[in-house]
Motif scaffolding. Structure first.
Motif, PDB file in Angstrom:
ATOM      1  N   ASP A 292       0.823  -1.205   0.000  1.00 48.54           N
ATOM      2  CA  ASP A 292       0.000   0.000   0.000  1.00 48.54           C
ATOM      3  C   ASP A 292       0.858   1.257   0.000  1.00 48.54           C
ATOM      4  OD1 ASP A 292      -2.934  -0.734   0.190  1.00 48.54           O
ATOM      5  OD2 ASP A 292      -2.020  -2.051   1.694  1.00 48.54           O
ATOM      6  N   LEU A 293       0.726   2.031  -1.060  1.00 48.54           N
ATOM      7  CA  LEU A 293       1.470   3.284  -1.188  1.00 48.54           C
ATOM      8  C   LEU A 293       0.476   4.427  -1.295  1.00 48.54           C
ATOM      9  CD1 LEU A 293       3.946   2.038  -3.904  1.00 48.54           C
ATOM     10  CD2 LEU A 293       4.438   2.318  -1.477  1.00 48.54           C
ATOM     11  N   GLU A 325      12.968   8.596  -9.225  1.00 52.34           N
ATOM     12  CA  GLU A 325      13.379   9.009  -7.873  1.00 52.34           C
ATOM     13  C   GLU A 325      12.153   9.278  -6.996  1.00 52.34           C
ATOM     14  OE1 GLU A 325      14.916  10.572 -10.673  1.00 52.34           O
ATOM     15  OE2 GLU A 325      16.381   8.958 -10.438  1.00 52.34           O
ATOM     16  N   ASP A 326      11.107   9.916  -7.607  1.00 49.16           N
ATOM     17  CA  ASP A 326       9.877  10.175  -6.849  1.00 49.16           C
ATOM     18  C   ASP A 326       9.279   8.865  -6.352  1.00 49.16           C
ATOM     19  OD1 ASP A 326      10.010  12.912  -7.329  1.00 49.16           O
ATOM     20  OD2 ASP A 326       8.959  12.714  -9.250  1.00 49.16           O
ATOM     21  N   ALA A 327       9.265   7.858  -7.244  1.00 51.58           N
ATOM     22  CA  ALA A 327       8.683   6.570  -6.883  1.00 51.58           C
ATOM     23  C   ALA A 327       9.460   5.944  -5.730  1.00 51.58           C
ATOM     24  CB  ALA A 327       8.668   5.640  -8.089  1.00 51.58           C
ATOM     25  N   ILE A 328      10.801   6.022  -5.807  1.00 50.04           N
ATOM     26  CA  ILE A 328      11.623   5.448  -4.735  1.00 50.04           C
ATOM     27  C   ILE A 328      11.336   6.141  -3.406  1.00 50.04           C
ATOM     28  CG2 ILE A 328      14.009   5.148  -3.935  1.00 50.04           C
ATOM     29  CD1 ILE A 328      14.785   4.846  -6.931  1.00 50.04           C
ATOM     30  N   GLN A 329      11.155   7.471  -3.473  1.00 50.41           N
ATOM     31  CA  GLN A 329      10.826   8.232  -2.256  1.00 50.41           C
ATOM     32  C   GLN A 329       9.500   7.780  -1.653  1.00 50.41           C
ATOM     33  OE1 GLN A 329      10.701  12.453  -2.655  1.00 50.41           O
ATOM     34  NE2 GLN A 329      12.929  12.624  -2.760  1.00 50.41           N
ATOM     35  N   VAL A 330       8.480   7.640  -2.535  1.00 47.90           N
ATOM     36  CA  VAL A 330       7.159   7.221  -2.055  1.00 47.90           C
ATOM     37  C   VAL A 330       7.250   5.835  -1.424  1.00 47.90           C
ATOM     38  CG1 VAL A 330       4.857   6.520  -2.836  1.00 47.90           C
ATOM     39  CG2 VAL A 330       5.854   8.660  -3.655  1.00 47.90           C
ATOM     40  N   GLU A 332       9.950   4.421  -0.046  1.00 47.00           N
ATOM     41  CA  GLU A 332      10.673   4.516   1.231  1.00 47.00           C
ATOM     42  C   GLU A 332       9.764   5.053   2.329  1.00 47.00           C
ATOM     43  OE1 GLU A 332      13.559   3.312   2.052  1.00 47.00           O
ATOM     44  OE2 GLU A 332      13.726   2.546   0.003  1.00 47.00           O
ATOM     45  N   ALA A 333       8.926   6.040   1.949  1.00 44.60           N
ATOM     46  CA  ALA A 333       8.047   6.669   2.942  1.00 44.60           C
ATOM     47  C   ALA A 333       7.025   5.673   3.480  1.00 44.60           C
ATOM     48  CB  ALA A 333       7.336   7.868   2.321  1.00 44.60           C
ATOM     49  N   ALA A 334       6.661   4.667   2.672  1.00 45.35           N
ATOM     50  CA  ALA A 334       5.626   3.724   3.085  1.00 45.35           C
ATOM     51  C   ALA A 334       6.178   2.611   3.968  1.00 45.35           C
ATOM     52  CB  ALA A 334       4.960   3.123   1.837  1.00 45.35           C
ATOM     53  N   LYS A 335       7.503   2.486   4.019  1.00 40.11           N
ATOM     54  CA  LYS A 335       8.096   1.367   4.762  1.00 40.11           C
ATOM     55  C   LYS A 335       8.031   1.574   6.272  1.00 40.11           C
ATOM     56  CE  LYS A 335      11.070  -0.696   1.315  1.00 40.11           C
ATOM     57  NZ  LYS A 335      12.418  -0.736   0.719  1.00 40.11           N
TER      58      LYS A 335
END
Lengths: 335, 312
Positions: A292-293, A325-330, A332-335
Motif C-alpha cells: 500500500d502506497l 526518484e519520486d517513486a523510490i521516495q514514495v 521509502e516513505a511507506a516502509k
C-alpha cells in the motif's frame, strides 16, 4: 558502425542509471477503464510521455496503454486476461471497480505477473495499490481555512457524485476537520457532481436560505460554478477552495490581480499514472515494495498559482509527472 | 375548485407549496433571492420544454433526444465565434439559430428520408452533434462578451432577464399553439395522423417545422446558458434531456400528444428547481433526496391526470 555506436550509448545509458539493466527486457501494460474527461486525457498523455522516454532509454522494453470503450468491469476483466496471454511482465491498472476485477487480477498474479493498481484501486491482496488518501485531501481544506480565517465561520460544502466512494471519503475528511475546529460550521451541503454547471445551479438554489458564507469547501471541478452562483446572487465572494482545473485557476488569477483574493487549490495530478509505472518498474527490478502506497496531492497556493497556471493547458488540469526518484521516495516513505 | 380543472394548475400549486415550504425554514428571509434564482433556472427549462412540447404534441413516438447535444454545440460554436468581442454578438446569435435550424432539418431528414423512428434518429443525431462540439473546441471554456454576460446574469425590475426572454418566447408559443393555423395543425396531427392527412393538413411540412422549432429553441437555451455561466462546457446540456420531457409531462400536457398547454411548463420548470432547493435546504441526505424527488413528481403527475375523470 552506427549500430555499434547506438548500442554502446545504450549500454552507457544503462550504466548511468543504476539498476536499470535488470528491467530492460520487461514489458508493462496499462489497463485503463475510461478516457472521457480532461483528467483522464491528461493521465494518458503523461503515461505516453514518461513511458515513451523510458522505452527509448531502454529502462523497459515496452509500456503499452489500453483503454476500454464502455467503462465496464466485465470488459476490463477480459482486457486483463488478454494481457496475461500476451505475456506482459507487469500490468498497471486503473480499475472500473474495486472488487469486480479481482478474478482477473488473481489470474494475472498466479501467472507471475506484477499488478499495480492506482487511482481506481482493487482490493485483491496480491496486487499493489497506489492509493489517494481522499479523506486527508478533504481535511487539508480545513487545515488551510483554520490559518486563513482563525475566527471561523459558516461553510458551504459542495459534494461530488452521490454514491461514489470518493465523494464519501472527501466529505468524511471535511467533516472530521470541522469537528476538530468548532469555529467552523457546515451551513449547507449540495451535490455538484464534479461539474461546474451542476454546481452553479445547486449553489444558486440553496444560497438564498443560507447565512453569510465564509468559505466554500469543494471536491474539484466545482469551484468556478460556485463563484458564478455567488456573483449572480450579488453576494460577496467567500474563500472558495479550488480543484486545480484550468478555468478555476484562471478565475482565481483574475480575482487575485483585481482585488488580492486568496485561496488554495488541491487535487490529484493525472500524472499519478507515471508514478504507478515507476512503482511497477521498481517491483520488476526486485525491490522490496510495500503493498500500500500513498499518492501525494498536488496543492497550489497563492505564490505557486502563476507557475501552475502557465503550465496547465486551456481546459485541462494542473499536472505533474513523476520520475523514478519520486517513486523510490514514495516507496521509502511507506516502509 | 374550478381553477384546478385547468391541466396546468397542479404544477403551479406544487411549485407554490414547495416555495412556501422552503421559505418556512428561513423564516421568509430568503423569499426574494429564492424566487429570482428559481425564475432564472426555470427559464432555461422552459425554453427547451416548449420546443419539446411541440414535438410531443405531434403524437405517439415523436420526441427529440438531441436537445442536450444541440445546446452544447450552439453554446460552443457561438462563444468560439464571438471570442469575447462585443461586435460579434449578432453573428453569434445568428450562428446559434443556424445550428438550431441545421439540427432540426437533419433530424427530420433522418426521420423522413431514412424512415428511422424519431427516438432513434434524434439519439443518433445527438452523438454526431456532440462529437462535432468536442471536435470543434475540445471543451475549452471561452468567455462570453461582457455585454451578454451581464445581460444574462442581471435583472430588470427584479425579474431576471433570461426569464423575460423565456416569457416572450412563451407568449409567442402560446399564440402559435392556440391561435394559429400551424398550432391547430400540430394538435390535429397529434390527435390522429390519418385524419389530419385526409383533412388536407400538410403533415410533412408541419412536422419538419416542429423539429426545426424544437432544435432552434434548444440552441437558444444553450446560447443563453453558456453566456450565463461564463462559458460553454461539453456536459452542460446533460440534465436538460430529462428536464425538457419532465416539464412537459408535469405541466399537464398529454404524453400521447394532441393536447398541450404552455403555462404548465412554467409551473413545472419552477417546481423542478424549487424541489431540489427545498430538499437541500432541509439538509436531506442525497439518497433520500432523490427518492423524495421521484415520489413527489409521481404524485404531481397523478393529481394532474386525475382531473380527466373517466378518460384514460
Amino acid at each position: 558502425m552506427t549500430r555499434t555506436i547506438l548500442m554502446a550509448s545504450a549500454a552507457l545509458a544503462c550504466l548511468a542509471g543504476t539498476g536499470f539493466a535488470d528491467t530492460s527486457d520487461k514489458r508493462i501494460a496499462l489497463s485503463n477503464n475510461y478516457a472521457g474527461n480532461s483528467w483522464r486525457q491528461a493521465m494518458l498523455e503523461s503515461w505516453a510521455k514518461v513511458t515513451g522516454q523510458a522505452v527509448t532509454d531502454g529502462v523497459v522494453a515496452a509500456a503499452d496503454a489500453f483503454t476500454t470503450a464502455e467503462n465496464q468491469a466485465t470488459e476490463q476483466a477480459a482486457q486483463i486476461q488478454n494481457m496475461i496471454l500476451q505475456g506482459y511482465d507487469a500490468i498497471v491498472v486503473n480499475a472500473a471497480s474495486p472488487t469486480a476485477l479481482n478474478g482477473a487480477i488473481k489470474e494475472a498474479c498466479d501467472a507471475g505477473i506484477i499488478v499495480v493498481s492506482f487511482d481506481g484501486i482493487v482490493d485483491e491482496p496480491c496486487a499493489w495499490r497506489v492509493a489517494v488518501d481522499f479523506e486527508a485531501m478533504g481535511k487539508s481544506q480545513l487545515d488551510y481555512l483554520k490559518t486563513a480565517m482563525p475566527d471561523g465561520g459558516a461553510l458551504l460544502e459542495i459534494r461530488g457524485l452521490a454514491g461514489v466512494f470518493v465523494d464519501d471519503a472527501i466529505s468524511a475528511g471535511i467533516h472530521a476537520g470541522v469537528e476538530e475546529n468548532p469555529n467552523f460550521t457546515i451551513a449547507g451541503s449540495v451535490h455538484g457532481d464534479w461539474a461546474q454547471d451542476v454546481a452553479q445551479k445547486a449553489v444558486a438554489g440553496i444560497l438564498p436560505s443560507l447565512p453569510e458564507i465564509a468559505a466554500v469547501v469543494t471536491q474539484g471541478g466545482d469551484g468556478y460554478g460556485a463563484a458564478q452562483a455567488f456573483a449572480a446572487a450579488g453576494r460577496p465572494t467567500p474563500i472558495i477552495i479550488m480543484g486545480n482545473r484550468q478555468d478555476e485557476l484562471k478565475w482565481w488569477k483574475e480575482q487575485k490581480d483585481a482585488n488580492g483574493y486568496t485561496t488554495m487549490s488541491v487535487s490529484i495530478a493525472p500524472g499519478v499514472s507515471t508514478l504507478a509505472f515507476w512503482v511497477a518498474q521498481q517491483i520488476l527490478d526486485g525491490k522490496d515494495v510495500p503493498k500500500d502506497l500513498t499518492v501525494p496531492f498536488l496543492r497550489i497556493d497563492q505564490d505557486t498559482l502563476e507557475a501552475n497556471l502557465e503550465t496547465t493547458p486551456e481546459g485541462g488540469v494542473a499536472n505533474v509527472e513523476y520520475s523514478q526518484e519520486d517513486a523510490i521516495q514514495v516507496i521509502e516513505a511507506a516502509k | 375548485m374550478k381553477a384546478l380543472n385547468r391541466p396546468w394548475a397542479w404544477s403551479f400549486l406544487a411549485a407554490g407549496l414547495v416555495w412556501l415550504a422552503t421559505i418556512w425554514v428561513t423564516k421568509g428571509a430568503a423569499s426574494g433571492g429564492l424566487t429570482e434564482a428559481a425564475l432564472t433556472f426555470a427559464a432555461f427549462s422552459v425554453l427547451v420544454g416548449i420546443g419539446q412540447m411541440f414535438v410531443i404534441t405531434l403524437g405517439p413516438g415523436n420526441i427529440d433526444l438531441s436537445v442536450p447535444a444541440t445546446m452544447t454545440l450552439a453554446g460552443t460554436l457561438a462563444l468560439k465565434l464571438m471570442d469575447g468581442a462585443e461586435g460579434m454578438v449578432i453573428p453569434g446569435l445568428l450562428a446559434t439559430l443556424g445550428v438550431g435550424i441545421a439540427v432540426g432539418l437533419a433530424n427530420y431528414a433522418l426521420i423522413k428520408a431514412l424512415r428511422i423512428p424519431p427516438i432513434i434518429a434524434t439519439l443518433s443525431m445527438s452523438f454526431i452533434i456532440q462529437s462535432i462540439a468536442i471536435w470543434s473546441n475540445r471543451g475549452i471554456r471561452i468567455k462570453p462578451p461582457e455585454s451578454l454576460a451581464s445581460f444574462t446574469t442581471s435583472s430588470t425590475l427584479t425579474v431576471p432577464n433570461v426569464a423575460l426572454v423565456a416569457l416572450a418566447v412563451s407568449i409567442a408559443a402560446w399564440v402559435l399553439l392556440n391561435r394559429s393555423v400551424y398550432g391547430r395543425q400540430v394538435a390535429a396531427i397529434g390527435q390522429s395522423l390519418p385524419a389530419a392527412r385526409m383533412a388536407g393538413v400538410p403533415v410533412d411540412g408541419v412536422r419538419l417545422a416542429t423539429y426545426v422549432l424544437c432544435a432552434t429553441l434548444a440552441a437558444l437555451a444553450g446560447f443563453l446558458l453558456s453566456c450565463f455561466s461564463g462559458g460553454a462546457a461539453l456536459n452542460m446540456g446533460n440534465e436538460y434531456l430529462l428536464m425538457s420531457i419532465a416539464v412537459v409531462v408535469i405541466g399537464g400536457s398529454a404524453v400521447a400528444g394532441g393536447d398541450s398547454n404552455v403555462p404548465g411548463i412554467w409551473g413545472a420548470g419552477l417546481f423542478m428547481f424549487l424541489i431540489v432547493s427545498m430538499l437541500n435546504t432541509y439538509q436531506f441526505q442525497a439518497g433520500y433526496r432523490l427518492i423524495l424527488t421521484g415520489l413527489i413528481i409521481i404524485a404531481v403527475i397523478l393529481l394532474a391526470s386525475g382531473r380527466k375523470g373517466g378518460r384514460p
